[in-house]
Design an enzyme around this catalytic site. Structure first.
Site, short mmCIF file in Angstrom:
data_model
loop_
_atom_site.label_atom_id
_atom_site.label_comp_id
_atom_site.label_asym_id
_atom_site.label_seq_id
_atom_site.Cartn_x
_atom_site.Cartn_y
_atom_site.Cartn_z
N ASP A 27 -9.38 -12.93 8.60
CA ASP A 27 -8.03 -12.51 8.21
C ASP A 27 -7.55 -13.26 6.97
OD1 ASP A 27 -5.65 -11.12 8.44
OD2 ASP A 27 -4.76 -12.53 9.84
N GLY A 28 -6.80 -12.56 6.12
CA GLY A 28 -6.12 -13.23 5.02
C GLY A 28 -6.61 -12.89 3.63
N HIS A 38 -10.76 -9.08 -0.94
CA HIS A 38 -11.84 -8.56 -0.10
C HIS A 38 -13.20 -8.91 -0.69
CE1 HIS A 38 -8.96 -6.56 2.37
NE2 HIS A 38 -8.58 -5.72 1.43
N SER A 85 -10.79 -2.55 11.27
CA SER A 85 -10.25 -2.14 12.56
C SER A 85 -9.85 -0.67 12.53
CB SER A 85 -9.04 -2.99 12.93
OG SER A 85 -7.87 -2.52 12.29
N SER A 86 -9.73 -0.08 13.71
CA SER A 86 -9.31 1.31 13.80
C SER A 86 -7.87 1.47 13.31
CB SER A 86 -9.43 1.81 15.24
OG SER A 86 -8.77 0.94 16.15
N GLU A 87 -7.10 0.37 13.25
CA GLU A 87 -5.74 0.42 12.72
C GLU A 87 -5.69 0.32 11.19
OE1 GLU A 87 -6.51 -1.65 15.39
OE2 GLU A 87 -5.75 -0.14 16.78
N TRP A 112 -6.88 2.17 9.05
CA TRP A 112 -6.73 3.46 8.38
C TRP A 112 -5.31 3.67 7.86
CZ3 TRP A 112 -10.91 5.98 6.96
CH2 TRP A 112 -12.08 5.86 7.72
N ARG A 148 -3.72 1.64 6.06
CA ARG A 148 -3.57 0.97 4.77
C ARG A 148 -3.60 2.01 3.64
NH1 ARG A 148 -6.94 -4.75 4.95
NH2 ARG A 148 -5.91 -5.58 6.81
N LEU A 166 -31.01 -14.28 14.20
CA LEU A 166 -29.55 -14.25 14.41
C LEU A 166 -29.16 -12.82 14.73
CD1 LEU A 166 -26.66 -15.54 14.22
CD2 LEU A 166 -26.66 -14.78 11.81
N ARG A 181 -10.08 -17.35 14.36
CA ARG A 181 -9.28 -16.46 13.49
C ARG A 181 -8.73 -17.28 12.34
NH1 ARG A 181 -5.12 -11.54 14.62
NH2 ARG A 181 -4.59 -11.22 12.43
#
Length: 247
Positions: A21-22, A38, A66-68, A70, A72, A132, A189
């Site tokens: 985040d951020g 980004h 995230s699915s949320e 979208w 943006r 990994l 986070r």
């Protein structure tokens, strides 16, 4: 690979999940476009994947889209997908060479065909690697994942494959996107926000949380190690009595 955190008296963080985040705020504070945040965030991904291998972590799960998200602005979504394409083109061969196994969790709905092919190709190419396990949560939402699992269970019940008594916690988990993966030991986070944001709602039930007050582009290997050290100081009880307590 030796695990730096594997001392008998210090619990190992085998599976680390991260809410990255951020990026946008990092860019805004510097007067830069959000895409630059980004872009710097991608550099941090490279840094933390490398650090995870050095530290002997076996599973790393990253919340990338995230699915949320979208909701943006369209240009930002376009930029994010462009960065994903460039990351895979630039880094996939190196990840494969280093033994990284890639897995993608989340809904496939709404994703362009070339994105789906690219993700599928990355999973297929690296499926036998063992150094990994890198899980990318892409177009992912925890509630959506649980709802989709419930739909599949309902369909199997309708077909007579399952009876109600068969739906145990373990059976339910086998219908989740993360089926076969161990639950995270530690959630990190960045950015100082203190919430889950719909990430791995089922899987994080007994994880330890560490919130770091720096933006994701600023997250260093040293801060990663500090978060793991903080985890090791915790006393995990999984709902029971402390292993160090006789009370």
């Amino acid at each position: 690979m030796d695990n730096k955190w594997g001392d008998a008296d210090r619990p190992a963080a085998h599976h680390v999940a991260i809410i990255m985040d951020g990026n946008g705020r990092w860019a805004a504070e510097r007067g830069l476009p959000r895409v630059e945040g980004h872009r710097q965030g991608v550099e941090t991904v490279r840094r933390i994947v490398e650090a995870s291998m050095e530290l002997g972590i076996t599973h790393l799960t990253l919340f990338s889209f995230s699915s949320e998200n979208w909701s943006r602005p369209e240009q930002e979504i376009y930029d994010l997908f462009g960065l994903l394409r460039r990351f895979v083109r630039r880094d996939l061969a190196e990840l494969h060479k280093n033994g990284v196994k890639i897995r993608v969790v989340g809904s496939r709905n709404g994703l362009e065909d070339d994105i789906l092919r690219m993700l599928d190709d990355a999973v297929e190419l690296t499926k036998n690697n063992t150094a990994l396990n890198l899980t990318i949560a892409f177009n992912y939402g925890g509630r959506d994942e649980i709802a989709r699992a419930a739909q599949r269970i309902a369909e199997d019940a309708k077909q007579g494959v399952l009876a109600p008594k068969d739906v145990t916690q373990d059976r339910f988990a086998s219908y989740l996107d993360t089926a076969g993966l161990p639950d995270p030991d530690l959630l990190i986070r960045t950015s100082g926000e203190l919430r889950l944001s719909n990430f791995l709602l089922w899987q994080l039930a007994y994880a330890e949380f560490v919130f770091v007050d720096v933006y994701w582009p600023e997250f260093t290997k040293e801060l990663f190690e500090a978060a793991i050290s903080e985890y090791q100081r915790r006393n995990r009880r999984f709902g029971g009595r402390s292993a160090r307590s006789t009370a």
